[in-house]
Each structure stands twice: as structure tokens, then as C-alpha cells.
Design an enzyme around this catalytic site. Structure first.
Site, PDB file in Angstrom:
ATOM      1  N   LYS A 264      -0.869   2.669  -8.903  1.00 38.54           N
ATOM      2  CA  LYS A 264      -1.503   1.840  -9.918  1.00 38.54           C
ATOM      3  C   LYS A 264      -0.702   0.563 -10.190  1.00 38.54           C
ATOM      4  CE  LYS A 264      -5.128   4.372 -10.538  1.00 38.54           C
ATOM      5  NZ  LYS A 264      -6.456   3.880 -10.087  1.00 38.54           N
TER       6      LYS A 264
ATOM      7  N   TYR B  56       1.115   8.281  -8.372  1.00 35.99           N
ATOM      8  CA  TYR B  56       0.088   7.630  -9.186  1.00 35.99           C
ATOM      9  C   TYR B  56       0.636   6.355  -9.818  1.00 35.99           C
ATOM     10  CZ  TYR B  56      -3.779   7.184 -12.515  1.00 35.99           C
ATOM     11  OH  TYR B  56      -4.857   6.728 -13.227  1.00 35.99           O
TER      12      TYR B  56
ATOM     13  N   ASP C 269     -19.808   7.022  -3.684  1.00 37.50           N
ATOM     14  CA  ASP C 269     -18.844   8.083  -3.932  1.00 37.50           C
ATOM     15  C   ASP C 269     -18.699   8.901  -2.661  1.00 37.50           C
ATOM     16  OD1 ASP C 269     -17.827   9.164  -6.940  1.00 37.50           O
ATOM     17  OD2 ASP C 269     -17.487  10.536  -5.261  1.00 37.50           O
TER      18      ASP C 269
END
Length: 259
Positions: free
Chosen positions: A159, A155, A38
């Protein structure tokens, strides 16, 4: 659901919390050694190491960070059998605007993480999979990559890109024994979801409207998304590649409106 992942090493990006953490923990519970990754510190790093796993800091929007992170992962774990490209961000509420008003910086930031990051991490990890003629790549997309929603152009575009990048990678890598699949989660009860739904009456109203369009009438748990990743990582799923698994409570089956 139990599968045997003993001897397998998995790198899961964006695994400090939410879906990524659930996937990493589930693969670990089924015998895999996990490289948690992360861009933010992870509170359980010491516990992760104590359980025989690893943590590697990595910002998937930075190519040099990815190169360094993958090198550290390979040095620590020896190889990567399973790559889960989970790291991603969403569109912040104040940036949900029509395409002609959408902030360019917000577009660039999201594309860099949600789409280019998938490409760059895959590019860094795949060569050692191809050399061994084996590997699994699982890309986390979204139902919004299959059925768009208004006011989230970056977004939706990212995606949708992940969906077809997954299919393209599957075509390219099948001959080398590397299986590439994706997961398209619907509304999921992550930590961010919990903060949103408890934030204001307006958010609760918006959530109720969203749930009314989902046949099962509720969000997924992060564990339900992780179960999909476990299925795709399982040795038994050896004839599945290029598939996008929607885990969405029926969202993409069609509208559930009462009219």
C-alpha cells in the site's frame, strides 16, 4: 452527493463486493456506465447487464488475464474514462507475523495483487486515455500505506507502494490530461469486517482497541469510501492530481489515546 458522470465509462476492479462494489454502484448511480470486474463470479451479473452495465472476469495477479479483461471491457464499452484500481487482499490472521517469520508465498501473493496488479491494469488501460488526452485513475491504497502497522509487512509495503506509484503516475500523465489520485481508507465495515467482528470475543476486543485510536470512534461505511471516489471522478475535480485522500475518521491525524 450528486455529480454528472453521464457518458463516462468506468472500470472498477475487485467490484464483486465491499468497497469496490460500493464505488461501482455509486458511479453508476451518478450516470456512468460501469465495467464491473472481479476474479470471482458476481451474483448480480444478470442484473448488472439488465441495467446497461458490463461484467468482465479479471484476476489482477495474472498479466494475461488483465490483457484479455481490458480488451473485453474496451470491446463492450468502447473506452474507459475512469479506472478504479480497487482489487486487493489483506493479510490473513494466521499470517500476521514478524518480518523475519513472514511467509514468502504470502508476501508474493499479496504484492502481486495489491501492488503489481495496480501497475499492470493501469499499464493496459492508460494508452487509450492518453490518446484521447483525458482520463481519471483512482488507486485504492490504505492508511497503512501512510502509517504502518505491525505484523503486516507485505500489506504495508504494497500500500505504501501504491501511494507513491499514484504520485509517480500523476507526474507522468498530467501533460496528457490524465489525472491520477488515490484513496487511503481506514478501518471500513465491509463484509469481511462483519465476519471478523462477529467471529470471536478476541476479535471484538481487538476491534474495540482499534476503534479507541480513531478520533471518530467507528469504522467507515463502504459508502463513505465510495463518496471519496465519486468526488475524485467528478468533472469538478479537474485540478486535483497526485493527491492521496485519507478517509479514516482522523486515524492519520495522530493518536487519540487518552493520556
Amino acid at each position: 452527493m450528486r455529480v454528472d458522470l453521464a457518458g463516462q465509462v468506468a472500470l472498477v476492479t475487485g467490484s464483486a463486493q465491499g468497497i469496490g462494489k460500493a464505488i461501482a454502484d455509486t458511479l453508476a448511480a451518478n450516470g456512468a456506465t460501469i465495467v464491473y470486474s472481479d476474479r470471482q463470479p458476481i451474483a448480480e451479473a444478470d442484473d448488472i447487464r439488465a441495467r446497461g452495465h458490463f461484467f468482465v472476469p479479471m484476476d489482477v495477479s495474472r498479466a494475461d488475464d488483465i490483457t484479455r479483461g481490458v480488451e473485453q471491457a474496451l470491446a463492450a464499452a468502447g473506452r474507459i474514462d475512469i479506472l478504479v484500481n480497487n482489487a486487493g487482499i489483506g493479510v490473513r490472521a494466521h499470517e500476521r507475523l514478524p518480518v523475519d517469520e513472514f511467509p514468502i508465498d504470502a508476501w508474493n501473493d499479496l504484492i502481486a495483487i495489491d501492488l503489481t496488479g495496480v501497475f499492470l491494469v493501469s499499464r493496459a488501460v492508460i494508452p487509450q486515455m492518453r490518446a484521447r488526452k483525458a482520463g481519471r485513475v483512482i488507486n485504492i491504497a490504505s492508511v497503512l500505506g501512510l502509517i504502518p502497522m505491525r505484523l503486516q509487512s507485505s500489506y504495508v509495503a504494497a500500500k505504501a507502494g501504491v501511494v507513491n506509484l499514484t504520485r509517480s503516475m500523476a507526474l507522468e500523465l498530467a501533460a496528457d490530461g490524465v489525472l491520477v489520485n488515490g484513496i487511503a481508507p481506514g478501518s471500513t465495515a465491509t463484509e469481511g469486517w462483519a465476519k471478523w467482528i462477529h467471529n470471536a470475543k478476541e476479535a471484538q476486543d481487538a476491534h474495540a482497541r482499534l476503534m479507541s485510536h480513531i478520533p471518530l470512534g467507528r469504522p467507515a461505511s463502504t459508502q463513505e469510501i465510495a463518496n471519496g471516489a465519486l468526488f475524485l471522478a467528478a468533472p469538478e475535480s479537474s485540478y486535483i492530481t497526485g493527491h492521496i485522500l485519507a478517509i479514516d475518521g482522523g486515524w492519520t491525524a495522530g493518536f487519540a489515546r487518552d493520556f
